[in-house]
Design an enzyme around this catalytic site. Sequence first.
Site, PDB file in Angstrom:
ATOM      1  N   HIS A 152       5.440  29.828  -0.718  1.00  0.00           N
ATOM      2  CA  HIS A 152       5.649  30.789   0.367  1.00  0.00           C
ATOM      3  C   HIS A 152       6.297  30.132   1.585  1.00  0.00           C
ATOM      4  O   HIS A 152       5.954  29.015   1.977  1.00  0.00           O
ATOM      5  CB  HIS A 152       4.321  31.418   0.773  1.00  0.00           C
ATOM      6  CG  HIS A 152       3.817  32.426  -0.201  1.00  0.00           C
ATOM      7  ND1 HIS A 152       4.271  33.725  -0.249  1.00  0.00           N
ATOM      8  CD2 HIS A 152       2.896  32.323  -1.201  1.00  0.00           C
ATOM      9  CE1 HIS A 152       3.665  34.380  -1.208  1.00  0.00           C
ATOM     10  NE2 HIS A 152       2.818  33.553  -1.814  1.00  0.00           N
ATOM     11  N   ALA A 199      -5.546  12.556 -13.957  1.00  0.00           N
ATOM     12  CA  ALA A 199      -6.348  13.768 -13.896  1.00  0.00           C
ATOM     13  C   ALA A 199      -6.619  14.178 -12.454  1.00  0.00           C
ATOM     14  O   ALA A 199      -6.905  13.345 -11.594  1.00  0.00           O
ATOM     15  CB  ALA A 199      -7.672  13.562 -14.637  1.00  0.00           C
ATOM     16  N   LYS A 222       1.152   2.859  -9.904  1.00  0.00           N
ATOM     17  CA  LYS A 222       1.733   1.634 -10.431  1.00  0.00           C
ATOM     18  C   LYS A 222       2.966   1.956 -11.258  1.00  0.00           C
ATOM     19  O   LYS A 222       3.197   3.105 -11.633  1.00  0.00           O
ATOM     20  CB  LYS A 222       0.719   0.852 -11.263  1.00  0.00           C
ATOM     21  CG  LYS A 222       0.319   1.517 -12.575  1.00  0.00           C
ATOM     22  CD  LYS A 222      -0.619   0.596 -13.360  1.00  0.00           C
ATOM     23  CE  LYS A 222      -1.001   1.206 -14.711  1.00  0.00           C
ATOM     24  NZ  LYS A 222      -1.874   0.291 -15.491  1.00  0.00           N
TER      25      LYS A 222
END
Length: 225
Positions: A152, A199, A222
């Site tokens: 938006h 994750a 890394k």
Amino acid sequence: MLKKIFQKLLKNAGKNYQMDSRIPDALILYTLYKRGMMLLRGIIKLRKKVFLGPNVSIANKRNFHFGTNVTIEKNTRLDGYASQRIMLGDNCKIGAFSCLTSTSHFSKYGKGLVMGNNSAIGDYTHFGASGGIDIGNDVIMGSYISFHSENHVFSDTSKLIREQGVTSKGIKIGNNVWVGVKVTFLDGSQVGNNSVVAAGAVVNGVFPNNVVIGGVPAKIIKTIE
């Protein structure tokens, strides 16, 4: 004998791994039955050799291209109303309870989704593909992944945010990428080849090849030598 037959079927499907010898015959039979029912369902619903789980809905089927051995697991909804063809490459898989939204608002016709060969994504995926999502080959992804290929605009304080429109830069993921569980991709995100997304990351930016990224917002952790 059953294991040898199943191993050959895996090889014919492009799966090169060696099956664990401890796998019981009962699991193999269950898998063959399940896949057979999914294939039959795909042939009946799509007139194509696509493996469909129960309660899969596909809108605007003619705008889809399905490669070989495509799997769409149960309770998944796919919106094919997009300005470009929805492309699902060979050996693609979309996990259960997932949703593809190609056009989110009548003010703008969406772009859609492309998934390359041998790419798979887990259960409860949200593809917000209005601005376009391009996923490369050999991309493996966990569950609860979300893509938001629009953003938006909110710079004009004299207008409501919902009246200021959106950006639609799209999202692009390269080849040979591992995406961990619960990753969020925002509009304009790009991840290079041979990379890992940790994750829980929120990806908002452009990242090169051969890196591990993670965090909120995601940063390079890394380099993969």
